[in-house]
Structure formats: structure tokens, C-alpha cells
Design a protein around this motif. Sequence first.
Motif, PDB file in Angstrom:
ATOM      1  N   MET A  23       0.735  -1.267  -0.119  1.00 27.86           N
ATOM      2  CA  MET A  23      -0.113   0.010   0.038  1.00 27.86           C
ATOM      3  C   MET A  23       0.711   1.324   0.103  1.00 27.86           C
ATOM      4  O   MET A  23       0.339   2.469  -0.189  1.00 27.86           O
ATOM      5  N   GLY A  24       2.222   1.069   0.134  1.00 27.70           N
ATOM      6  CA  GLY A  24       2.910   2.141  -0.067  1.00 27.70           C
ATOM      7  C   GLY A  24       2.613   3.282   1.228  1.00 27.70           C
ATOM      8  O   GLY A  24       2.562   2.690   2.197  1.00 27.70           O
ATOM      9  N   ASP A  25       2.736   4.400   0.839  1.00 22.69           N
ATOM     10  CA  ASP A  25       2.259   5.463   1.775  1.00 22.69           C
ATOM     11  C   ASP A  25       0.962   5.928   1.983  1.00 22.69           C
ATOM     12  O   ASP A  25       0.607   6.850   2.627  1.00 22.69           O
ATOM     13  N   GLN A  26       0.180   5.422   1.348  1.00 25.64           N
ATOM     14  CA  GLN A  26      -1.395   5.703   1.157  1.00 25.64           C
ATOM     15  C   GLN A  26      -2.190   5.315   2.433  1.00 25.64           C
ATOM     16  O   GLN A  26      -3.122   5.699   2.631  1.00 25.64           O
ATOM     17  N   GLY A  27      -1.534   4.362   3.202  1.00 23.63           N
ATOM     18  CA  GLY A  27      -2.323   3.734   4.233  1.00 23.63           C
ATOM     19  C   GLY A  27      -3.298   2.851   3.944  1.00 23.63           C
ATOM     20  O   GLY A  27      -4.070   2.243   4.894  1.00 23.63           O
ATOM     21  N   PHE A  28      -3.728   2.572   2.573  1.00 23.15           N
ATOM     22  CA  PHE A  28      -4.807   1.733   2.470  1.00 23.15           C
ATOM     23  C   PHE A  28      -4.826   1.097   0.997  1.00 23.15           C
ATOM     24  O   PHE A  28      -4.280   2.028   0.184  1.00 23.15           O
ATOM     25  N   ILE A  61      -6.287  -4.499   2.505  1.00 24.82           N
ATOM     26  CA  ILE A  61      -7.808  -4.585   2.420  1.00 24.82           C
ATOM     27  C   ILE A  61      -8.688  -4.839   3.421  1.00 24.82           C
ATOM     28  O   ILE A  61      -9.758  -3.976   3.660  1.00 24.82           O
ATOM     29  N   PHE A  62      -8.309  -5.894   3.996  1.00 25.24           N
ATOM     30  CA  PHE A  62      -9.479  -6.292   4.880  1.00 25.24           C
ATOM     31  C   PHE A  62      -8.551  -7.341   5.929  1.00 25.24           C
ATOM     32  O   PHE A  62      -8.021  -8.317   5.385  1.00 25.24           O
ATOM     33  N   ARG A  63      -8.739  -7.219   7.310  1.00 26.76           N
ATOM     34  CA  ARG A  63      -8.146  -7.939   8.132  1.00 26.76           C
ATOM     35  C   ARG A  63      -9.125  -8.643   8.957  1.00 26.76           C
ATOM     36  O   ARG A  63      -9.739  -7.938   9.718  1.00 26.76           O
ATOM     37  N   GLY A  64      -9.148 -10.190   8.745  1.00 22.63           N
ATOM     38  CA  GLY A  64     -10.348 -10.720   9.387  1.00 22.63           C
ATOM     39  C   GLY A  64     -10.088 -10.641  10.954  1.00 22.63           C
ATOM     40  O   GLY A  64     -11.267 -10.518  11.616  1.00 22.63           O
ATOM     41  N   LEU A  65      -8.863 -10.612  11.527  1.00 21.83           N
ATOM     42  CA  LEU A  65      -9.059 -10.469  12.944  1.00 21.83           C
ATOM     43  C   LEU A  65      -9.584  -9.303  13.517  1.00 21.83           C
ATOM     44  O   LEU A  65     -10.297  -8.849  14.507  1.00 21.83           O
ATOM     45  N   GLN A  66      -9.281  -8.108  12.891  1.00 20.36           N
ATOM     46  CA  GLN A  66      -9.639  -6.867  13.136  1.00 20.36           C
ATOM     47  C   GLN A  66     -11.201  -6.698  13.116  1.00 20.36           C
ATOM     48  O   GLN A  66     -12.181  -6.185  13.735  1.00 20.36           O
ATOM     49  N   GLY A  67     -11.668  -7.153  11.968  1.00 19.27           N
ATOM     50  CA  GLY A  67     -13.108  -7.496  11.823  1.00 19.27           C
ATOM     51  C   GLY A  67     -13.943  -8.251  12.665  1.00 19.27           C
ATOM     52  O   GLY A  67     -14.777  -7.497  13.183  1.00 19.27           O
ATOM     53  N   SER A  68     -13.328  -9.250  13.373  1.00 17.29           N
ATOM     54  CA  SER A  68     -14.009  -9.902  14.291  1.00 17.29           C
ATOM     55  C   SER A  68     -14.016  -9.151  15.676  1.00 17.29           C
ATOM     56  O   SER A  68     -14.833  -9.151  16.441  1.00 17.29           O
ATOM     57  N   ALA A  69     -12.721  -8.320  15.980  1.00 13.24           N
ATOM     58  CA  ALA A  69     -12.791  -7.499  17.042  1.00 13.24           C
ATOM     59  C   ALA A  69     -13.856  -6.498  17.013  1.00 13.24           C
ATOM     60  O   ALA A  69     -14.122  -6.055  18.045  1.00 13.24           O
TER      61      ALA A  69
END
Length: 242
Positions: A23-28, A61-69
Motif C-alpha cells: 500500500m506504499g504510503d497511502q495507508g490503504f 484491504i481487510f484483516r479478519g481478526l480486526q473485523g471480528s474484534a
Amino acid sequence: MVDDQTHPRFKRVLLKISGEALMGDQGFGLHPPTVQRVAQEVKNVRDMGVEVCMVIGGGNIFRGLQGSAQGMERTTADYMGMLATVMNALAMQAALESLEVHSRVISAIPMDQVCEPYIRRRAVRHLEKKRVCIFAAGTGNPYFTTDTAATLRASEMACEAIFKGTKVDGVYDKDPKKFPDAKRYGDVTYDEVLQKHLGVMDASAIALARDNHLPIIVFSLDEPGGFRGILAGQGTFTRVHG
């Protein structure tokens, strides 16, 4: 690491990078110039005669663990994370093929219109034909990280090492970006990584690498030419082994 630059010690390796690395420096999301730069690193190693396979995370793009949290059911969140890895794999395939490097995206979750299903013998044959294999969708199962998927695929493909590309040039006892006195390890054992919680990979991935005597080379993906340099016996890295 090698006898000389034309005779790498490792003939087949797996490169594991996080989704955040793209993602470089764009954060997402995906930063096309960064994807292209990583693809060039892979091409340089492939041009040495090394067979390369890859596993890319999906955290950009999406992190499962963060989504479940945040209240999402864990299994659903993990499957969404797996789909994110497919998107990253397709982006990497496009970048590699723009450099005339033949590649295959191979998914643990069948989606025949966009990539191949995972069949071990077919994947091995692709590697023998000097194609870069990009393994996507993790292990195909929730509750397993892409670190574990990388170690599993590297074992199945009979890779000689896992190269873990990170933001820093090895494994440290604490975050070197926060603590100037952080100590870098040149060599560290699997058991030390687990006992000291060094954060190289998750515990199941480290245990699987240990059981299969698979060394893990941790290096900086931000260092231009770093991947090829280490295979040529140069650069700074940490080797995790038995």
C-alpha cells in the motif's frame, strides 16, 4: 548464503509479504508503483535461476481478526480477508506479467474464472517451468493466518527457505522504530522466537517451520535489491532456524 551470484544456495524459495507492504504510503489499498517494485525484486531473483513462490497477506484491504474484534463473526471476517489476498495476488500477477514473468495465481478457495484451484502437483510443475506461483486465500480455512499458509505451502512445495519481507532488516528484541537501543538478532532459534514473543510469525507458523526444518529469512523489503542481494550473500537479515 551462496557460492557466487550465479549459483544461489537456495533453488526454490517462498516469499511472504504482508498486504500492507503493497500500500506504499497511502495507508490503504494497493499502490501500483509499490506493487511494480516488488514484482521487479521477484523478477531479479527468478532471473538468477531460483524458483519462486509467494504468499501475500490481505491486511491492506481487510484483516479478519480486526473485523471480528469489531463485532463481525470471526469465520465470515476471515473469509473476507482471504478474498482480499486474492485481489493482491491478481495485482502482483499483473505486475509480474508486465515484466514478462510468467506467473499463476493459485487459490485455496476455488474461483475458476479468475485463478487456478490449489493442486499440489500442478503447482510444483509450474515452479519447475520457472513460473512464479502466487498462493492466495490462505489455507482456505478460517482461524489460520497467511503466515501459517506461507509455511504450509513452502513445506508442500519443498521450498528450501521462507523469505519474510518486512519494514525492518531483521528480527529485533523490540520495535527498532520506537526504541533506538533495540537489538537485532543475526541468528535466532524457533524456540527463542516463541519464548520471547519476537513476532516474526504467529506461533503455529513458527512451530510448523520448526517441525519441517524450514529456515525463515527475515529481511527488509524496503531495501532496493534486498531480496536478490541476500540470495547473493549480501545485505542484512535475520535467520530463524533450529
